[in-house]
Scaffold this motif. Structure first.
Motif, PDB file in Angstrom:
ATOM      1  N   LEU A  33       0.819  -1.214   0.000  1.00 48.47           N
ATOM      2  CA  LEU A  33       0.000   0.000   0.000  1.00 48.47           C
ATOM      3  C   LEU A  33       0.853   1.263   0.000  1.00 48.47           C
ATOM      4  O   LEU A  33       0.424   2.295  -0.504  1.00 48.47           O
ATOM      5  N   ARG A  34       2.069   1.183   0.534  1.00 44.97           N
ATOM      6  CA  ARG A  34       2.956   2.353   0.515  1.00 44.97           C
ATOM      7  C   ARG A  34       3.377   2.694  -0.905  1.00 44.97           C
ATOM      8  O   ARG A  34       3.714   3.836  -1.207  1.00 44.97           O
ATOM      9  N   VAL A  35       3.327   1.698  -1.791  1.00 42.29           N
ATOM     10  CA  VAL A  35       3.710   1.911  -3.184  1.00 42.29           C
ATOM     11  C   VAL A  35       2.495   2.264  -4.038  1.00 42.29           C
ATOM     12  O   VAL A  35       2.543   3.180  -4.848  1.00 42.29           O
ATOM     13  N   VAL A  36       1.385   1.544  -3.844  1.00 43.56           N
ATOM     14  CA  VAL A  36       0.207   1.774  -4.699  1.00 43.56           C
ATOM     15  C   VAL A  36      -0.645   2.949  -4.235  1.00 43.56           C
ATOM     16  O   VAL A  36      -1.431   3.475  -5.016  1.00 43.56           O
ATOM     17  N   ALA A  37      -0.503   3.363  -2.993  1.00 44.48           N
ATOM     18  CA  ALA A  37      -1.245   4.530  -2.475  1.00 44.48           C
ATOM     19  C   ALA A  37      -0.305   5.378  -1.619  1.00 44.48           C
ATOM     20  O   ALA A  37      -0.544   5.598  -0.429  1.00 44.48           O
ATOM     21  N   PRO A  38       0.779   5.876  -2.217  1.00 41.19           N
ATOM     22  CA  PRO A  38       1.803   6.557  -1.423  1.00 41.19           C
ATOM     23  C   PRO A  38       1.311   7.810  -0.709  1.00 41.19           C
ATOM     24  O   PRO A  38       1.736   8.085   0.417  1.00 41.19           O
ATOM     25  N   ASP A  39       0.426   8.579  -1.328  1.00 44.62           N
ATOM     26  CA  ASP A  39      -0.062   9.802  -0.687  1.00 44.62           C
ATOM     27  C   ASP A  39      -0.886   9.487   0.559  1.00 44.62           C
ATOM     28  O   ASP A  39      -0.755  10.147   1.586  1.00 44.62           O
ATOM     29  N   ALA A  58       0.217  10.336   4.357  1.00 49.55           N
ATOM     30  CA  ALA A  58      -0.656  11.149   5.217  1.00 49.55           C
ATOM     31  C   ALA A  58      -0.869  10.452   6.558  1.00 49.55           C
ATOM     32  O   ALA A  58      -0.795  11.089   7.617  1.00 49.55           O
ATOM     33  N   LEU A  59      -1.112   9.155   6.527  1.00 51.05           N
ATOM     34  CA  LEU A  59      -1.313   8.416   7.771  1.00 51.05           C
ATOM     35  C   LEU A  59      -0.039   8.447   8.617  1.00 51.05           C
ATOM     36  O   LEU A  59      -0.090   8.720   9.818  1.00 51.05           O
ATOM     37  N   THR A  60       1.099   8.214   7.992  1.00 50.69           N
ATOM     38  CA  THR A  60       2.367   8.238   8.725  1.00 50.69           C
ATOM     39  C   THR A  60       2.625   9.617   9.315  1.00 50.69           C
ATOM     40  O   THR A  60       3.096   9.733  10.452  1.00 50.69           O
ATOM     41  N   GLY A  61       2.296  10.673   8.572  1.00 49.29           N
ATOM     42  CA  GLY A  61       2.460  12.035   9.083  1.00 49.29           C
ATOM     43  C   GLY A  61       1.609  12.296  10.308  1.00 49.29           C
ATOM     44  O   GLY A  61       2.070  12.909  11.283  1.00 49.29           O
ATOM     45  N   HIS A  62       0.376  11.820  10.281  1.00 49.77           N
ATOM     46  CA  HIS A  62      -0.503  11.999  11.448  1.00 49.77           C
ATOM     47  C   HIS A  62      -0.010  11.181  12.641  1.00 49.77           C
ATOM     48  O   HIS A  62      -0.041  11.660  13.783  1.00 49.77           O
ATOM     49  N   VAL A  63       0.442   9.968  12.377  1.00 54.78           N
ATOM     50  CA  VAL A  63       0.992   9.152  13.463  1.00 54.78           C
ATOM     51  C   VAL A  63       2.194   9.864  14.074  1.00 54.78           C
ATOM     52  O   VAL A  63       2.343   9.924  15.299  1.00 54.78           O
ATOM     53  N   SER A  64       3.029  10.448  13.241  1.00 57.46           N
ATOM     54  CA  SER A  64       4.207  11.165  13.721  1.00 57.46           C
ATOM     55  C   SER A  64       3.813  12.339  14.613  1.00 57.46           C
ATOM     56  O   SER A  64       4.390  12.544  15.690  1.00 57.46           O
ATOM     57  N   ALA A  65       2.813  13.111  14.181  1.00 54.32           N
ATOM     58  CA  ALA A  65       2.354  14.259  14.979  1.00 54.32           C
ATOM     59  C   ALA A  65       1.798  13.806  16.322  1.00 54.32           C
ATOM     60  O   ALA A  65       2.091  14.410  17.370  1.00 54.32           O
ATOM     61  N   LEU A  66       1.010  12.736  16.303  1.00 52.17           N
ATOM     62  CA  LEU A  66       0.434  12.226  17.555  1.00 52.17           C
ATOM     63  C   LEU A  66       1.515  11.637  18.455  1.00 52.17           C
ATOM     64  O   LEU A  66       1.466  11.792  19.679  1.00 52.17           O
ATOM     65  N   LEU A  67       2.494  10.983  17.855  1.00 54.98           N
ATOM     66  CA  LEU A  67       3.599  10.418  18.622  1.00 54.98           C
ATOM     67  C   LEU A  67       4.401  11.531  19.284  1.00 54.98           C
ATOM     68  O   LEU A  67       4.748  11.438  20.475  1.00 54.98           O
ATOM     69  N   ASP A  68       4.681  12.599  18.549  1.00 51.81           N
ATOM     70  CA  ASP A  68       5.410  13.742  19.122  1.00 51.81           C
ATOM     71  C   ASP A  68       4.652  14.331  20.303  1.00 51.81           C
ATOM     72  O   ASP A  68       5.242  14.658  21.338  1.00 51.81           O
ATOM     73  N   ARG A  69       3.331  14.476  20.154  1.00 56.48           N
ATOM     74  CA  ARG A  69       2.511  15.024  21.239  1.00 56.48           C
ATOM     75  C   ARG A  69       2.565  14.123  22.471  1.00 56.48           C
ATOM     76  O   ARG A  69       2.719  14.597  23.593  1.00 56.48           O
ATOM     77  N   ALA A  70       2.472  12.825  22.249  1.00 58.36           N
ATOM     78  CA  ALA A  70       2.510  11.876  23.371  1.00 58.36           C
ATOM     79  C   ALA A  70       3.888  11.862  24.027  1.00 58.36           C
ATOM     80  O   ALA A  70       3.996  11.780  25.256  1.00 58.36           O
ATOM     81  N   ARG A  71       4.924  11.972  23.217  1.00 49.55           N
ATOM     82  CA  ARG A  71       6.287  11.993  23.755  1.00 49.55           C
ATOM     83  C   ARG A  71       6.495  13.245  24.613  1.00 49.55           C
ATOM     84  O   ARG A  71       7.067  13.171  25.698  1.00 49.55           O
ATOM     85  N   THR A  72       5.996  14.398  24.144  1.00 49.15           N
ATOM     86  CA  THR A  72       6.106  15.648  24.891  1.00 49.15           C
ATOM     87  C   THR A  72       5.391  15.543  26.235  1.00 49.15           C
ATOM     88  O   THR A  72       5.851  16.091  27.237  1.00 49.15           O
ATOM     89  N   ALA A  73       4.289  14.813  26.269  1.00 49.70           N
ATOM     90  CA  ALA A  73       3.525  14.626  27.501  1.00 49.70           C
ATOM     91  C   ALA A  73       4.071  13.475  28.349  1.00 49.70           C
ATOM     92  O   ALA A  73       3.462  13.108  29.357  1.00 49.70           O
ATOM     93  N   ALA A  74       5.194  12.908  27.939  1.00 45.06           N
ATOM     94  CA  ALA A  74       5.845  11.798  28.646  1.00 45.06           C
ATOM     95  C   ALA A  74       4.963  10.557  28.719  1.00 45.06           C
ATOM     96  O   ALA A  74       5.044   9.772  29.660  1.00 45.06           O
TER      97      ALA A  74
END
Length: 173
Positions: free
Chosen positions: A98-104, A108-124
């Motif tokens: 799916l990363r190849v056939v639907a890269p966008d 987008a999903l990976t970007g959102h996971v990254s943002a949520l992960l950063d927020r959770a990391r900041t909150a320890a």
């Protein structure tokens, strides 16, 4: 058609005839065959549709202020994987990534996971040494664990396995 296909694949497996999917979707068989010339094309469309729904869920969680939202999203991703394990297995067998056939959509999903992960990391709430690549690998591993435990048809068992995996993201005491 995609919703009918997803439900039938989840409930009855991949052997569901395209004509049955058409009947459940309230369309003629020719309509399904015209849009999806092969069953693999339908598997792929169902998977991309599910991924798009997860992207919408992720965007909503990013817009929220909950620092623990990454756990909500990852739980949903793992539940989706459990529910759609037959389709995911078929895509793997057909060598679709799916990363190849639907890269966008995947990006987008990976970007959102990254943002949520950063927020959770900041909150320890998440270990400092966890990267988005680690998280995405764990989600993929969860699909394999759920399949290995034959928990695709047991939401309680799949949820238990997901919670064990997600506990590994939390800071050590």
């Amino acid at each position: 058609m995609l919703e009918a296909a997803q439900q039938l694949f989840a409930r009855e497996g991949l052997g569901v005839p395209l004509d049955e999917i058409a009947r459940r979707a309230g369309v003629g068989p020719g309509t399904v065959h015209r849009h999806f010339p092969t069953k693999e094309a339908l598997y792929l469309a169902v998977s991309i549709d599910q991924l798009e729904h997860l992207v919408c869920d992720a965007a909503n969680l990013v817009a929220d202020d909950d620092p623990a939202a990454v756990f909500t999203l990852l739980s949903r991703m793992m539940a989706n994987g459990a529910e759609n394990s037959a389709v995911k297995s078929a895509l793997t067998a057909a060598e679709f990534d799916l990363r190849v056939v639907a890269p966008d959509v995947a990006a987008a999903l990976t970007g959102h996971v990254s943002a949520l992960l950063d927020r959770a990391r900041t909150a320890a709430l998440v270990r400092d040494d966890i990267s988005v690549a680690d998280v995405m690998a764990l989600v993929a591993g969860a699909f394999a664990a759920i399949h290995h435990a034959n928990a695709q048809t047991s939401p309680a068992r799949a949820t238990h396995l997901a919670s064990v995996i997600l506990d590994g993201l939390r800071p050590r005491s």
